[in-house]
Design an enzyme around this catalytic site. Structure first.
Site, PDB file in Angstrom:
ATOM      1  N   ARG A  37       0.804  -1.134  -0.016  1.00  0.00           N
ATOM      2  CA  ARG A  37      -0.017  -0.033  -0.045  1.00  0.00           C
ATOM      3  C   ARG A  37       0.843   1.330   0.004  1.00  0.00           C
ATOM      4  O   ARG A  37       0.649   2.321   0.709  1.00  0.00           O
ATOM      5  CB  ARG A  37      -0.796   0.105   1.155  1.00  0.00           C
ATOM      6  CG  ARG A  37      -2.130  -1.208   1.258  1.00  0.00           C
ATOM      7  CD  ARG A  37      -2.978  -0.868   0.151  1.00  0.00           C
ATOM      8  NE  ARG A  37      -4.117  -1.699   0.459  1.00  0.00           N
ATOM      9  CZ  ARG A  37      -4.246  -3.178  -0.284  1.00  0.00           C
ATOM     10  NH1 ARG A  37      -3.344  -3.574  -0.792  1.00  0.00           N
ATOM     11  NH2 ARG A  37      -5.367  -3.742  -0.187  1.00  0.00           N
ATOM     12  N   SER A  59     -10.775  -0.655   2.970  1.00  0.00           N
ATOM     13  CA  SER A  59     -10.026  -0.559   4.248  1.00  0.00           C
ATOM     14  C   SER A  59      -9.652   0.818   4.766  1.00  0.00           C
ATOM     15  O   SER A  59      -8.860   1.575   4.020  1.00  0.00           O
ATOM     16  CB  SER A  59      -8.766  -1.504   3.966  1.00  0.00           C
ATOM     17  OG  SER A  59      -9.327  -2.750   3.452  1.00  0.00           O
ATOM     18  N   GLU A  68      -4.983   4.330   5.797  1.00  0.00           N
ATOM     19  CA  GLU A  68      -4.702   3.832   4.426  1.00  0.00           C
ATOM     20  C   GLU A  68      -5.318   4.825   3.602  1.00  0.00           C
ATOM     21  O   GLU A  68      -4.394   5.300   2.914  1.00  0.00           O
ATOM     22  CB  GLU A  68      -5.399   2.554   4.104  1.00  0.00           C
ATOM     23  CG  GLU A  68      -4.802   1.486   3.207  1.00  0.00           C
ATOM     24  CD  GLU A  68      -4.742   2.341   1.858  1.00  0.00           C
ATOM     25  OE1 GLU A  68      -3.777   2.706   1.164  1.00  0.00           O
ATOM     26  OE2 GLU A  68      -5.572   2.460   1.287  1.00  0.00           O
TER      27      GLU A  68
HETATM   28  N1  EPU Z   1     -11.245 -10.233   9.798  1.00  0.00           N
HETATM   29  C1  EPU Z   1     -11.983 -10.162  11.377  1.00  0.00           C
HETATM   30  N2  EPU Z   1     -12.893  -9.258  11.214  1.00  0.00           N
HETATM   31  C2  EPU Z   1     -13.525  -8.854   9.864  1.00  0.00           C
HETATM   32  C3  EPU Z   1     -12.942  -8.930   8.904  1.00  0.00           C
HETATM   33  C4  EPU Z   1     -11.729  -9.603   8.844  1.00  0.00           C
HETATM   34  O1  EPU Z   1     -11.444 -10.518  12.229  1.00  0.00           O
HETATM   35  O2  EPU Z   1     -14.450  -8.201  10.216  1.00  0.00           O
HETATM   36  C5  EPU Z   1     -10.069 -11.208   9.925  1.00  0.00           C
HETATM   37  C6  EPU Z   1     -10.133 -12.600   9.802  1.00  0.00           C
HETATM   38  O3  EPU Z   1      -9.408 -13.180  10.295  1.00  0.00           O
HETATM   39  C7  EPU Z   1      -9.693 -12.644   8.176  1.00  0.00           C
HETATM   40  C8  EPU Z   1      -8.487 -11.445   8.116  1.00  0.00           C
HETATM   41  O4  EPU Z   1      -9.010 -10.474   8.871  1.00  0.00           O
HETATM   42  O5  EPU Z   1      -9.192 -13.967   7.956  1.00  0.00           O
HETATM   43  C9  EPU Z   1      -8.517 -10.870   6.900  1.00  0.00           C
HETATM   44  O6  EPU Z   1      -9.562 -10.369   6.314  1.00  0.00           O
HETATM   45  P1  EPU Z   1      -9.531  -9.898   4.857  1.00  0.00           P
HETATM   46  O7  EPU Z   1      -9.189 -11.243   4.049  1.00  0.00           O
HETATM   47  O8  EPU Z   1     -10.821  -9.284   4.270  1.00  0.00           O
HETATM   48  O9  EPU Z   1      -8.459  -9.046   4.395  1.00  0.00           O
HETATM   49  P2  EPU Z   1      -7.639  -7.957   5.215  1.00  0.00           P
HETATM   50  O10 EPU Z   1      -6.516  -7.911   5.485  1.00  0.00           O
HETATM   51  O11 EPU Z   1      -8.878  -7.383   6.312  1.00  0.00           O
HETATM   52  C10 EPU Z   1      -6.765  -6.937   2.929  1.00  0.00           C
HETATM   53  C11 EPU Z   1      -7.040  -5.600   2.302  1.00  0.00           C
HETATM   54  C12 EPU Z   1      -8.036  -5.282   1.389  1.00  0.00           C
HETATM   55  C13 EPU Z   1      -8.422  -6.789   0.455  1.00  0.00           C
HETATM   56  C14 EPU Z   1      -8.118  -7.974   1.392  1.00  0.00           C
HETATM   57  C15 EPU Z   1      -8.303  -9.139   0.309  1.00  0.00           C
HETATM   58  C16 EPU Z   1      -5.577  -4.024   3.369  1.00  0.00           C
HETATM   59  C17 EPU Z   1      -5.568  -3.027   4.086  1.00  0.00           C
HETATM   60  N3  EPU Z   1      -6.824  -4.464   3.067  1.00  0.00           N
HETATM   61  O12 EPU Z   1      -7.775  -6.843   4.052  1.00  0.00           O
HETATM   62  O13 EPU Z   1      -8.290  -4.377   0.629  1.00  0.00           O
HETATM   63  O14 EPU Z   1      -9.417  -6.558  -0.344  1.00  0.00           O
HETATM   64  O15 EPU Z   1      -7.009  -7.958   2.099  1.00  0.00           O
HETATM   65  O16 EPU Z   1      -7.060  -9.287  -0.196  1.00  0.00           O
HETATM   66  O17 EPU Z   1      -4.437  -4.474   3.089  1.00  0.00           O
HETATM   67  C18 EPU Z   1      -8.582  -2.145   0.607  1.00  0.00           C
HETATM   68  O18 EPU Z   1      -7.351  -1.830   0.489  1.00  0.00           O
HETATM   69  O19 EPU Z   1      -9.477  -0.939   0.372  1.00  0.00           O
HETATM   70  C19 EPU Z   1      -9.114  -3.450   0.543  1.00  0.00           C
HETATM   71  C20 EPU Z   1     -10.342  -3.674   0.901  1.00  0.00           C
END
Ligand code: EPU
Length: 354
Positions: free
Chosen positions: A181, A254, A350
């Site tokens: 990012r 995010s 972000e």
């Molecule tokens: N989780 C929770 N609660 C929630 C959502 C997620 O505990 O409400 C935990 C779960 O353990 C889950 C983990 O977080 O397994 C990861 O969640 P997710 O796969 O949704 O990924 P993220 O790390 O929260 C990142 C990116 C997203 C992208 C997803 C999928 C960042 C800041 N965000 O989110 O990007 O879509 O991975 O690759 O790196 C964005 O940048 O706007 C964005 C949406």
């Protein structure tokens, strides 16, 4: 802010390849859909117009903000200067080889449309990046990434107006200094105005299906031997379920980055929180899940004035309809402070917060 909100634009003027609006509303120009105004809003359709525009005193001296579709920004106040929106369009195949294709895309093109354009022509690579909001010009700034893929893998170069040298320049992939990012464009915001991005897309590459939930979604769709378009469909379905749609409820994806910490910090935290998710991120660093930490603080679904932590995804802050940017920022600070207190980890926003 609220007083100026109902004023009509003072004047609209046209030049060759650009339009200028004075005292312009930005409410429809940010996906949080919070009210804000700019002294001057300039839509630039031809990058060549930048040479003329930067000859004007207003652009030399006033604070400058470059805006795409506003999907990664939070306005907590009016912008006391110039907002430039690069509306340059066009997708051009520069060179087609047997294994890959080089494509040049105008900064104003919509990212998701380009993903579908590439898939429809049999090019692969961008399938995991389907449905990410925003423009082509914004993609390199935050090195958009999702489901195990980052856009930096496909960018060969970025064309930008360089305010230091007052000319269009080309930055190679290495010049862009991409990180998680992150890129040079985040660190030198006032210097480069991205006008086009060059991509190299493979005609075939191994599909990336290892991210949690992707294989399960493909199986649910009955796709035994998935194609790039099939992976895009599976990921679009996951995103639609997990993330609030900015067309329906104001948000900027995010709101916080996943923080990077040392291995020792992970071990220390796991003594107290054995379930804490952490992923190796190279160079001895581990990525923590900001969403998990926010949820374990009890903040998921939390409402404060007209802002809320999404009930769908703890990393996303939403505008319940009438929120101001300051209300959203107050909620963000509350979340950041709560996570800091409980985990001693500082969450960084972000989007750009103004
Ligand atoms: N989780 C929770 N609660 C929630 C959502 C997620 O505990 O409400 C935990 C779960 O353990 C889950 C983990 O977080 O397994 C990861 O969640 P997710 O796969 O949704 O990924 P993220 O790390 O929260 C990142 C990116 C997203 C992208 C997803 C999928 C960042 C800041 N965000 O989110 O990007 O879509 O991975 O690759 O790196 C964005 O940048 O706007 C964005 C949406």
């Amino acid at each position: 802010m609220s007083e100026k909100r109902y004023q009509v634009p003072a004047a609209i003027s046209e030049g060759v390849g650009y339009t200028i609006v004075e005292n312009a509303s930005l409410e429809g120009r940010n996906t949080f859909r919070v009210p804000a105004r700019a002294d001057l809003l300039i839509d630039v359709r031809r990058p060549e117009a930048l040479a003329e525009l930067f000859g004007y005193a207003a652009l030399k001296t006033r604070p400058l903000l470059v805006l795409g579709e506003g999907s990664n920004i939070l306005f907590t106040r009016d912008w006391p200067g110039v907002v430039l929106s690069i509306a340059a369009l066009g997708i051009t195949v520069v060179e087609e080889g047997s294994h890959n294709v080089r494509v040049r895309v105008g900064a104003g093109e919509n990212w998701n449309n380009f993903v579908h354009w590439s898939l429809a022509r049999g090019y692969s690579g961008l399938e995991n990046l389907v449905l990410i909001p925003g423009t082509i010009g914004a993609a390199p700034i935050q090195n958009i990434g999702a489901y195990g893929v980052e856009v930096r893998e496909f960018i060969t170069s970025v064309e930008a107006w360089d305010r230091d040298s007052s000319r269009l320049t080309t930055l190679s992939n290495a010049d862009c200094r991409f990180g998680y990012r992150d890129s040079v464009f985040k660190h030198q915001r006032d210097r480069f105005i991205i006008t086009a991005v060059d991509f190299e897309l493979p005609k075939w590459r191994p599909l990336q299906m290892d991210y949690a939930g992707v294989r399960e979604e493909l199986a649910a769709l009955g796709m035994d031997s998935p194609t790039p378009s099939g992976v895009a469909e599976a990921i679009a379905r996951i995103r639609t379920r997990k993330l609030p749609n900015p067309a329906l409820i104001g948000n900027a994806g995010s709101f916080f980055k996943n923080p990077m910490v040392e291995a020792s910090k992970v071990s220390e935290l796991r003594k107290r929180y054995p379930q804490l998710p952490a992923w190796e991120a190279g160079e001895g660093q581990f990525k923590l899940s900001a969403a998990w930490m926010i949820e374990s603080c009890g903040f998921k679904g939390l409402k404060q004035e007209h802002a809320a932590v999404s009930e769908q995804h703890a990393l996303v802050l939403v505008n319940l309809g009438q929120a101001t940017g300051s209300q959203i920022w107050a909620l963000a600070e509350h979340v950041r402070d709560g996570v800091q207190e409980r985990f001693e980890v500082l969450l960084e926003p972000e989007p750009l917060v103004l």
